[in-house]
Design a protein around this motif. Structure first.
Motif, PDB file in Angstrom:
ATOM      1  N   SER A 201      42.230  29.102  38.734  1.00  0.00           N
ATOM      2  CA  SER A 201      40.849  29.491  38.597  1.00  0.00           C
ATOM      3  C   SER A 201      40.085  29.678  39.988  1.00  0.00           C
ATOM      4  CB  SER A 201      39.956  28.792  37.665  1.00  0.00           C
ATOM      5  OG  SER A 201      39.633  27.550  38.066  1.00  0.00           O
ATOM      6  N   ASP A 202      40.788  28.890  40.924  1.00  0.00           N
ATOM      7  CA  ASP A 202      40.095  28.837  42.176  1.00  0.00           C
ATOM      8  C   ASP A 202      40.818  29.544  43.137  1.00  0.00           C
ATOM      9  OD1 ASP A 202      37.879  27.005  41.569  1.00  0.00           O
ATOM     10  OD2 ASP A 202      38.934  25.495  42.243  1.00  0.00           O
ATOM     11  N   GLY A 203      42.008  30.143  42.469  1.00  0.00           N
ATOM     12  CA  GLY A 203      42.868  31.069  43.420  1.00  0.00           C
ATOM     13  C   GLY A 203      43.497  30.156  44.599  1.00  0.00           C
ATOM     14  N   ASP A 204      43.638  28.683  44.489  1.00  0.00           N
ATOM     15  CA  ASP A 204      44.256  27.739  45.224  1.00  0.00           C
ATOM     16  C   ASP A 204      45.801  27.785  45.198  1.00  0.00           C
ATOM     17  OD1 ASP A 204      44.969  25.834  47.011  1.00  0.00           O
ATOM     18  OD2 ASP A 204      43.713  24.387  45.788  1.00  0.00           O
ATOM     19  N   LEU A 205      46.498  28.814  45.728  1.00  0.00           N
ATOM     20  CA  LEU A 205      48.077  28.918  45.643  1.00  0.00           C
ATOM     21  C   LEU A 205      48.685  27.359  46.127  1.00  0.00           C
ATOM     22  CD1 LEU A 205      50.348  30.318  44.823  1.00  0.00           C
ATOM     23  CD2 LEU A 205      50.597  31.477  47.087  1.00  0.00           C
ATOM     24  N   ASP A 206      48.059  27.005  47.195  1.00  0.00           N
ATOM     25  CA  ASP A 206      48.645  25.586  47.999  1.00  0.00           C
ATOM     26  C   ASP A 206      48.633  24.581  46.771  1.00  0.00           C
ATOM     27  OD1 ASP A 206      49.837  27.012  49.965  1.00  0.00           O
ATOM     28  OD2 ASP A 206      48.085  26.525  51.294  1.00  0.00           O
ATOM     29  N   LYS A 238      57.004  31.759  42.425  1.00  0.00           N
ATOM     30  CA  LYS A 238      56.994  32.985  41.476  1.00  0.00           C
ATOM     31  C   LYS A 238      55.932  32.584  40.414  1.00  0.00           C
ATOM     32  CE  LYS A 238      61.418  35.248  42.320  1.00  0.00           C
ATOM     33  NZ  LYS A 238      62.740  35.457  41.693  1.00  0.00           N
ATOM     34  N   VAL A 239      56.068  31.371  39.795  1.00  0.00           N
ATOM     35  CA  VAL A 239      55.127  30.835  38.953  1.00  0.00           C
ATOM     36  C   VAL A 239      53.732  30.644  39.369  1.00  0.00           C
ATOM     37  CG1 VAL A 239      54.717  29.252  37.287  1.00  0.00           C
ATOM     38  CG2 VAL A 239      57.047  29.735  37.616  1.00  0.00           C
ATOM     39  N   GLY A 240      53.514  30.013  40.566  1.00  0.00           N
ATOM     40  CA  GLY A 240      52.417  29.927  41.183  1.00  0.00           C
ATOM     41  C   GLY A 240      51.680  31.393  41.249  1.00  0.00           C
ATOM     42  N   ARG A 241      52.443  32.434  42.060  1.00  0.00           N
ATOM     43  CA  ARG A 241      51.790  33.624  42.131  1.00  0.00           C
ATOM     44  C   ARG A 241      51.406  34.167  40.808  1.00  0.00           C
ATOM     45  NH1 ARG A 241      51.904  34.879  47.546  1.00  0.00           N
ATOM     46  NH2 ARG A 241      53.189  33.453  48.798  1.00  0.00           N
ATOM     47  N   PHE A 242      52.260  34.206  39.919  1.00  0.00           N
ATOM     48  CA  PHE A 242      51.877  34.787  38.654  1.00  0.00           C
ATOM     49  C   PHE A 242      50.360  34.071  38.224  1.00  0.00           C
ATOM     50  CE2 PHE A 242      51.732  34.371  34.176  1.00  0.00           C
ATOM     51  CZ  PHE A 242      51.907  35.660  33.684  1.00  0.00           C
ATOM     52  N   GLY A 245      47.658  35.434  40.052  1.00  0.00           N
ATOM     53  CA  GLY A 245      47.095  36.915  39.752  1.00  0.00           C
ATOM     54  C   GLY A 245      46.482  37.175  38.361  1.00  0.00           C
ATOM     55  N   VAL A 246      46.973  36.198  37.447  1.00  0.00           N
ATOM     56  CA  VAL A 246      46.273  36.180  36.010  1.00  0.00           C
ATOM     57  C   VAL A 246      44.669  35.787  36.142  1.00  0.00           C
ATOM     58  CG1 VAL A 246      46.155  35.194  33.877  1.00  0.00           C
ATOM     59  CG2 VAL A 246      48.445  35.928  34.918  1.00  0.00           C
ATOM     60  N   ALA A 247      44.514  34.738  37.170  1.00  0.00           N
ATOM     61  CA  ALA A 247      43.212  34.180  37.176  1.00  0.00           C
ATOM     62  C   ALA A 247      42.305  35.351  37.999  1.00  0.00           C
ATOM     63  CB  ALA A 247      43.265  32.985  37.805  1.00  0.00           C
ATOM     64  N   ALA A 252      37.807  39.512  37.669  1.00  0.00           N
ATOM     65  CA  ALA A 252      37.443  40.566  38.026  1.00  0.00           C
ATOM     66  C   ALA A 252      36.722  41.253  36.791  1.00  0.00           C
ATOM     67  CB  ALA A 252      38.654  41.695  38.485  1.00  0.00           C
ATOM     68  N   ASP A 253      37.371  40.900  35.634  1.00  0.00           N
ATOM     69  CA  ASP A 253      36.902  41.429  34.402  1.00  0.00           C
ATOM     70  C   ASP A 253      35.683  40.576  33.933  1.00  0.00           C
ATOM     71  OD1 ASP A 253      36.477  42.754  31.912  1.00  0.00           O
ATOM     72  OD2 ASP A 253      38.229  41.910  30.968  1.00  0.00           O
ATOM     73  N   ALA A 254      34.467  41.150  34.656  1.00  0.00           N
ATOM     74  CA  ALA A 254      33.273  40.502  34.411  1.00  0.00           C
ATOM     75  C   ALA A 254      32.749  40.622  33.028  1.00  0.00           C
ATOM     76  CB  ALA A 254      32.257  40.905  35.468  1.00  0.00           C
ATOM     77  N   ALA A 255      33.084  41.577  32.322  1.00  0.00           N
ATOM     78  CA  ALA A 255      32.412  42.074  31.175  1.00  0.00           C
ATOM     79  C   ALA A 255      32.991  40.884  29.868  1.00  0.00           C
ATOM     80  CB  ALA A 255      32.881  43.377  30.767  1.00  0.00           C
TER      81      ALA A 255
END
Length: 309
Positions: A201-206, A238-242, A245-247, A252-255
């Motif tokens: 959720s934080d976009g923390d790939l590392d 690959k799993v991390g980047r997936f 991307g989902v998060a 982005a979908d604020a609605a």
């Protein structure tokens, strides 16, 4: 339902109604049917069919209702599984069992017995059971999950005891080769799941990569009815980047209103993701040696109906 006609066995005075007897054994029948089919709705249909057979049969001759009902349920489940296997060949993407809420409660007081039941209904084991023949699966479920004697299983399947022992050996060997070879610490799974969700959720790939085993696998089930990988995703990168991307898409979908809660599914703590209050996904991690080894995601809406509310 016939609730007035009584049944008895072993020469005892009939005291229980047909419904009482059936309801007493319903948990075992559902347990057998779900492990055979991997779908709650299918298991419920099989148990309902078993009830119809039971209510229509001449029960005065039945000496062991539990064995009789398990025999009916198992045979019905085998027939349904054979039909389901042909349909699953055209299933879109990987197939996973329908998540099952598991709370064995006071009906299973023995910890060792509870562990056996939880393991036999785990997503990992049920996935392996998909590769067995219907007869092998029936033997494995009846023997390994519920401890039925070989002689009773042979009677259930109309096979010789020697043939059942052979089926059991093949099934056990196949399952042992395919199931995870590590023990899962529930506290460690919960901790890693919380850290996994926070990093994603934080976009923390590392941070996410640090939680994943190098050869981690992601298995997603959508049935072509939701967005999910159509093939098994392999490697931490690959799993991390997936998941990053989902998060990002979720943010982005604020609605939409996103929320999640922990619950026990298939004997292991899992995460139910809710979108606008409705079940959207189930996430379950397999953990060993402090890392996530495999990730299961169920997004097929047909398999999440039972988790609403």
């Amino acid at each position: 339902m016939d609730t007035d006609r009584s049944v008895g066995w072993d020469g005892d005075v009939a005291t229980d109604t047909a419904t009482d007897v059936f309801e007493e054994h319903r948990p075992v029948l559902m347990g057998v049917a779900y492990r055979m089919l991997g779908r709650v709705a299918d298991a419920e249909d099989v148990v309902q069919d078993a009830w119809l057979r039971w209510s229509a049969d001449e029960r005065a001759e039945v000496r062991e209702p539990r064995a009789y009902l398990v025999r009916i349920t198992t045979r019905l489940a085998i027939d349904r599984l054979r039909a389901a296997q042909s349909r699953r060949e055209s299933y879109v993407g990987p197939w996973l069992p329908e998540p099952l809420v598991t709370d064995f409660g006071p009906t299973v007081p023995d910890t060792a017995e509870q562990a056996v039941l939880a393991d036999s209904v785990s997503l990992a084991v049920l996935v392996v059971l998909e590769s067995l023949s219907p007869l092998e699966r029936a033997v494995f479920v009846l023997r390994e999950a519920f401890g039925f004697p070989f002689a009773e299983i042979a009677n259930t399947l109309d096979r010789s005891e020697a043939a059942v022992r052979q089926l059991a050996g093949r099934a056990r060997k196949h399952v042992e080769e395919g199931r995870p070879r590590y023990e899962v610490d529930p506290a460690q799974r919960r901790d890693l799941t919380e850290r996994f969700l926070a990093a994603a959720s934080d976009g923390d790939l590392d941070g996410l990569m640090s939680l994943l085993a190098p050869d981690v696998h992601l298995v997603g089930d959508s049935g072509g009815k939701a967005r999910a990988p159509l093939r098994v995703v392999e490697s931490a990168d690959k799993v991390g980047r997936f998941f990053i991307g989902v998060a990002a898409k979720g943010v982005a979908d604020a609605a939409a209103t996103l929320d999640y809660r922990f619950l026990e599914l298939n004997g292991a703590e899992s995460v139910l993701l809710l979108v606008d209050g409705k079940p959207d996904s189930v996430l379950q991690l397999e953990v060993a040696d402090g890392r996530v080894q495999r990730v299961f995601i169920v997004r097929n809406p047909d398999k999440l109906v039972g988790l609403a509310g």
